[in-house]
Every structure is written in C-alpha cells, then in structure tokens.
Motif scaffolding. Structure first.
Motif, PDB file in Angstrom:
ATOM      1  N   HIS A 590       0.836  -1.212   0.000  1.00 10.44           N
ATOM      2  CA  HIS A 590       0.000   0.000   0.000  1.00 10.44           C
ATOM      3  C   HIS A 590       0.866   1.255   0.000  1.00 10.44           C
ATOM      4  O   HIS A 590       0.623   2.194  -0.771  1.00 10.44           O
ATOM      5  CB  HIS A 590      -0.944   0.001   1.206  1.00 10.44           C
ATOM      6  N   ALA A 591       1.888   1.261   0.834  1.00 12.93           N
ATOM      7  CA  ALA A 591       2.763   2.443   0.902  1.00 12.93           C
ATOM      8  C   ALA A 591       3.465   2.656  -0.435  1.00 12.93           C
ATOM      9  O   ALA A 591       3.616   3.788  -0.908  1.00 12.93           O
ATOM     10  CB  ALA A 591       3.791   2.274   2.023  1.00 12.93           C
ATOM     11  N   GLU A 594       1.125   4.142  -2.847  1.00 12.41           N
ATOM     12  CA  GLU A 594       0.877   5.563  -2.548  1.00 12.41           C
ATOM     13  C   GLU A 594       2.131   6.405  -2.749  1.00 12.41           C
ATOM     14  O   GLU A 594       2.134   7.606  -2.499  1.00 12.41           O
ATOM     15  CB  GLU A 594       0.371   5.698  -1.101  1.00 12.41           C
ATOM     16  N   GLY A 595       3.214   5.764  -3.145  1.00 12.77           N
ATOM     17  CA  GLY A 595       4.461   6.482  -3.419  1.00 12.77           C
ATOM     18  C   GLY A 595       5.178   6.916  -2.155  1.00 12.77           C
ATOM     19  O   GLY A 595       6.042   7.782  -2.176  1.00 12.77           O
ATOM     20  N   ARG A 596       4.832   6.310  -0.991  1.00 11.00           N
ATOM     21  CA  ARG A 596       5.453   6.733   0.272  1.00 11.00           C
ATOM     22  C   ARG A 596       6.774   6.033   0.523  1.00 11.00           C
ATOM     23  O   ARG A 596       7.668   6.585   1.134  1.00 11.00           O
ATOM     24  CB  ARG A 596       4.489   6.456   1.437  1.00 11.00           C
ATOM     25  N   SER A 597       6.904   4.799   0.102  1.00 12.63           N
ATOM     26  CA  SER A 597       8.175   4.091   0.302  1.00 12.63           C
ATOM     27  C   SER A 597       8.315   2.997  -0.745  1.00 12.63           C
ATOM     28  O   SER A 597       7.322   2.564  -1.322  1.00 12.63           O
ATOM     29  CB  SER A 597       8.234   3.497   1.713  1.00 12.63           C
TER      30      SER A 597
END
Ligand code: MIC
Ligand code: SF4
Length: 639
Positions: A590-591, A594-597
């Motif tokens: 998921h991260a 979402e481009g978070r990691s």
C-alpha cells in the motif's frame, strides 16, 4: 507551435491529463467475439443501460468454427447484449472486425478503442485507433475516458515509391527488421513524406495493422485524397476531412524508409521480427500457403492474388487456403469473376473470418512449412507446435503456392496490371441495429457464459511462490493460448484457466492453484502480442498476484492492473535471484502504491533483497489497491 497529427487528435479528445497519462474521450469502440463476451459481461457489471459512445460495434469473426455449442452460445449472447446495450452487431460471415471497420465505419480524426491488439488497422484511415483489454473497452462504452500512457511520437518518412512485386507488407516487415518486436513499445508511429500518397488506404492499413507487432501503441497515416477516394468508393465521402501533421512538426524520433530500395521480405519462424529478404532464404519446400487475416485480406490484396493465380495451378504439394477479409470483398470477388480465377487455380476458400490466423482450423502438418500473409508466427499459434510459419506479402505467398518452394515473387516475371474498383458494393444488411426498446431484450446465456470471477482488494503484504521463470518476449499466446480447443472457452474463466501457460508447462494451472498465491518471473517485453485480458484474468483466478519482469508490453500491463495483478519491474540481478520454486515476500504494497516508500521484496529462503519498482500512475495505483478496475468502479459508484 507546429503539431504532429497525433498531437492534433489527442488535443481534440483530451478529457484530462497527468504527468504520465492522457485521458482521451473515445468516439468509437469495437469488440470481437473472443474478447467481447467478457467485455459485455463487464459492461453489464458496471450497471449502465446503454453505451455512451458515438458508435460501438460488436463483431463476430474469431470463434466461428462452432465445433460445439460454445461458439454459438457466445454469438447469441453477443447479439442480445448488442441489441440491449445499443451496440451494432456484425454477424458471423460479415468479416474480420478490422477490415469491416475500415470499410464501413473508420473516419479520419476520430478515436477508436478496440478489444483487439490490431485495432490500429484503422490508423490507415487516419483514426487514432488503440487496442486495449475488454475491461478498458467496457469502461469506454460506459463513457469513461481512456488513459493513454504519454507516448513518444515517431515520424516515419516514406520516400519514393515501391517497385513492382514489393508491397505494403514489406514496408512494415522492414520496420520490424530494424526495430524488433520491442522497438515500438510506448510509441506512436506517424507516417509522412512523399511516399504516403503512393499508398492506398488498404495498403496503409496493412502497415498500421502490423505496427502492433512492433509493440507500438498505434500507427497513423494522414487523411488525404487517397483517403477521400477510399471513402467515396465506400459511399462515405461525407466522413472525410483532410488531416495531416503541420509542416516542420517536431517528432521524438524519425526513421526514413526509401520505398524504392525495398525488396520482398519475410518473417522467419517464430517471430515477426525474424525478417530476411525472401531471395536470401534457402529454397525451402513449402507445404501450405494461407492468404488472409486482418493484415492482408482487402479487395486490393485479393485482386492481386486472383491476378497472379489466373491461368495457373497451385503446386501439387501445396495446400493454398484463402480467406477474404469481409463479405464485401468476397461478394465483389464473386461478382467480378476474380473468385473463379482463385478457385480454378486450386485454392481452398475459407470463411471471411480470422480462421487459421488464430489456430481455428487449417493447422499445418507436423514439422511442415507454412507461408502466411498474417501478422504473427509465434511458435504453436498455427495449432501445430513444430510447424515452421513464415509471414510474407500476398505476392510472395502466391509465388510460394505456385512453385512449391519459398520463392521471391520477382521470379514470376512481369507484374500483372490490376484494376482496383472505383466503388465497392455496399450492403450493411449483416450489421444489425440495436433494439428500439432495450427493456424487451432478454440476454440469453448458454452454459458457456459464466459469471466474472472477482478479486478481493489488494493485500498489504504477500508471500508468493515463483511458479514459472521465463525469458524475454513472452507472448500472450504462451500465457493463454488460443486455437480450436481453447478459444471456445473464452466466456468460462474456470474452464479456460486450466490451459494457462500450457504450451510451456502443462502443470502450471494445478501448481498455481495448489500454491494459493503465486507469481511469475520474466525478462523484457512480458505479454507481447494480443489484447486478450484472459492472459491476466485466468492467472488472477489461479492465484497469481504479481509478475516480476524486466519490462512489460503496454496492453498486457494494463490488463494486469485491471485485474489486480502487480506488474513489478526488476533488474537483471533481481531476475537472476528469483529462481523458479523460490518463495518471495512482498511487503509495504500500500505504501509503495501511494508512493510513500519503495516496495519491499525479499527471497524468503536466502533473505536476499530484490530491487523492485512499481512504476504506476496515481490512477493505476488506485485500481491496484481496489483489486482491479471493476472493484474500483463499483467502489466509486457506491462512494
Ligand atoms: C490475436 O490476433 O492474437 C487476437 C486473437 O486477435 C487477439 C485477441 C484475442 O486474443 O481475442 C488480439 O490480437 O488482441
Ligand atoms: Fe483475427 Fe488474426 Fe487479425 Fe487477430 S491477427 S484479429 S486473429 S485476423
């Protein structure tokens, strides 16, 4: 600013854009029966009553053998669905979708989305025509814009004109020779230069059709006097507009082809890019020749074939089969007497359909040589795994049929004079109009029409078995083969899923199901070839959750995303480490979406970390999180 033709059509259809995608409004859609049943089931699942496009056509051309009830069940379902949802229905026998669409509906400057990879055929009449999975076409019929990854535009400058015996097929074979089956990925090929006006619309369509084999997003010719002449001959002059790139428009790349130096070419077994001059191919004995398919089945092609066969006989060791592309072509061949010349030469006349191109009949003998005017010669696609299939022009195919060996057509002597008709016989009686009152249409579903399988929303972490490890250029024919045994199962995912990867490993389906959750590892250009979403849907049904590949073919990548399978990019080192049978842990999905990691990928047995990337747009990330496009649409509708 000076604009390319592509830029002009994109601009006039722009419904939105992001850094990596254009959202395009779609004027027309087409489906064919092998992908259409899923597309209309998907459209139905979207809960929309009538299509929102200007024109949508449902063709029946692939599954016409009817060796059991399945094909006929599909045809009846498609006819009812078309009547109910506001779609034109082109009956079996009316012809191959791309040929008929060009003849009767193609219009310069419009957009066309089709659930078949050769939809770019209509680029020959200056449409921006793109192949996609059935679900994307269903979404377009529901009025949603189509997300097109921003393409590079390649200007193909055609100079001079073709010599006798050299034809449009040789132009696209020359591009395949230069660029390979990966060379067009992410690109639109726009044809320009003085050679353009020397080519008629059907010749242009041969080129744009087989641009699909470059992996190209699409290909397009300008709309000029030759386009007008074609539309006039079809009684559709009012659809004509002049359309071309501005003089001096800038292209991302340019390629120049001097038509006057081209020679007859052929793609050797087993890839459309294994191209050689016919004169350099050893004089191999030929057992079968087939002329037809959406690449080379126009009136122009068939009249050429008739002229070359006239007064001659097919070599006694060769089986020559001919499938005209449409009822219009077949009828005109009959009326002009050209069909008599073909029959008298000893040709076997096939239905106006895809037929042998997709392994529906005419499988060659074991180990034999077949020369075909088609666009794909992947191993086994003909229905005979050890057959040697060559792809060539109608001229070369005729030369081979007459001599019984691979022959450069220039050996046949003087090129015959071939008169093209000034007008075509127009009779649209095999194209049925939708019902006036859709509420009265009951869609009949035989036992071959099964409900769509669903996937749950995307997990945050996965433990996956590497089920199969493959090299570059894996085709959708490898993943989800067609042919007379398997193609009739297209509306029944449970039944067809037993054949996933069967040409490569017939234990795949059992192993995939047993693993509960699996993945595939592959090299570059994974999923080249067709648009069939079954190559994503059936693996999804078997529990495939991710494909780790060096790169992906455009349509297949979208199909994977549409059905909630992660298309993960890996490098050479990752490819080496992900061995068949290994267990892969995928974390932080998921991260990463979402481009978070970055995505966490490790090999469970060795603890090795794999460099892996999910290069997806924000829109694609949302689809993947939802577990696919249908889930996403139903969530958005429910809010
Ligand atoms: C093909 O040429 O491979 C097909 C059959 O037309 C496919 C569509 C399908 O698999 O139904 C294509 O090109 O998209
Ligand atoms: Fe039909 Fe062959 Fe064309 Fe595919 S490539 S649409 S199977 S004729």
């Amino acid at each position: 600013m000076k604009k390319t033709l592509t830029a002009k059509i994109i601009e006039s259809h722009l419904a939105g854009s992001s850094a990596d995608e254009y959202l395009l409004t779609i004027d027309q859609t087409l489906t064919q029966d092998a992908t259409g049943t899923m597309a209309y089931l998907e459209f139905e699942a979207m809960g929309i009553d009538r299509v929102k496009t200007g024109l949508s056509v449902s063709y029946v051309d692939h599954n016409t053998l009817q060796t059991g009830f399945e094909n006929a069940d599909d045809h009846r379902f498609l006819q009812d669905a078309a009547a109910k949802f506001g779609v034109l229905f082109s009956r079996p026998g009316n012809g191959i979708c791309h040929q008929v669409h060009l003849e009767r509906f193609g219009a310069p400057g419009k957009t066309l989305l089709g659930s078949d990879s050769h939809t770019p055929t209509a680029g020959g009449i200056a449409m921006l025509a793109i192949g996609a999975g059935g679900l994307d076409v269903a979404a377009a019929m529901a009025g949603m814009p189509f997300a097109l990854p921003r393409p590079k535009v390649v200007g193909v400058i055609l100079e001079n004109s073709l010599k006798p015996w050299v034809s449009a097929k040789d132009i696209i074979l020359e591009l395949l020779r230069r660029l390979t089956v990966k060379g067009g990925v992410g690109k639109i090929f726009e044809y320009l230069g003085p050679g353009v006006e020397t080519l008629s619309v059907p010749e242009r369509a041969t080129i744009t059709n087989m641009g699909a084999e470059l992996g190209a997003t699409t290909s397009i010719f300008p709309s000029d006097e030759r386009t007008l002449a074609f539309l006039e001959a079809q009684g559709r002059a009012s659809d004509w507009v002049r359309l071309e790139a501005d003089e001096g428009a800038a292209y991302d790349e340019t390629i120049t082809i001097d038509l006057s130096v081209l020679e007859p070419l052929a793609a050797c077994p087993h890839s459309p890019d294994a191209v050689m001059p016919v004169k350099d191919i050893p004089r191999t004995k030929v057992d079968q020749v087939i002329i037809g398919s959406c690449t080379n089945s126009s009136m122009k092609d068939m009249l050429t074939v008739a002229a070359l066969l006239k007064g001659r006989k097919v070599h006694p060791d060769v089986s020559l089969a001919i499938a005209p592309g449409s009822r219009q072509v077949l009828e005109m061949l009959a009326v002009t007497g050209a069909l008599g010349d073909i029959i008298s030469a000893g040709a076997r006349i096939l239905e106006t359909a895809c037929g042998p191109c997709i392994g529906m009949g005419q499988a060659p003998a074991s180990g034999s040589v077949s020369v075909r005017t088609f666009n794909r010669n992947f191993k086994g696609r003909s229905g005979t795994s050890d057959a040697m299939v060559y792809l060539a022009s109608p001229e070369t195919a005729c030369a081979c049929a007459l001599t019984g060996v691979i022959t450069d057509p220039r050996e046949l002597g003087a090129y015959p004079k071939i008169e093209q008709p000034a007008s075509f016989t127009v009779d649209d009686s095999m194209i049925l109009r939708p019902a006036q009152d859709p509420s009265r249409v009951q869609i009949r579903r035989g036992p071959n029409i099964r409900p769509l399988p669903k996937r749950a929303p995307m997990e945050d972490s996965l433990v996956l078995k590497v089920l199969l490890r493959l090299q570059d250029n894996v085709t959708t024919d490898d993943i989800m083969p067609a042919g007379s045994k398997i193609l009739p199962l297209r509306s029944n995912i449970e039944a067809i899923s037993r054949y996933v990867f069967s040409p490569i490993d017939d234990t795949f389906s059992e192993r995939a199901k047993a693993s509960g959750a699996g993945c595939i590892v592959a090299g570059a250009n994974y999923g080249q070839g067709s648009s069939r979403e079954h190559a994503a849907l059936a693996p999804m049904y078997l529990g495939v959750k991710a494909v780790f590949a060096r790169s992906f073919a455009r349509i297949h990548r979208s199909n994977l995303i549409n059905f909630g399978i992660l298309p993960v990019l890996i490098d050479e080192a990752g490819f080496e480490r992900l061995a068949a049978g290994a267990t892969v842990k995928v974390q932080g999905i998921h991260a990463a979406l979402e481009g978070r990691s970055p995505l966490g990928v490790t090999v469970a047995e060795t603890g090795e970390v794999i460099q892996a990337h999910l290069e997806v747009s924000a829109r694609e990330a949302q689809l993947l999180k939802a577990g696919g496009l249908l889930n996403y649409i139903s969530h958005s509708v429910r809010g």
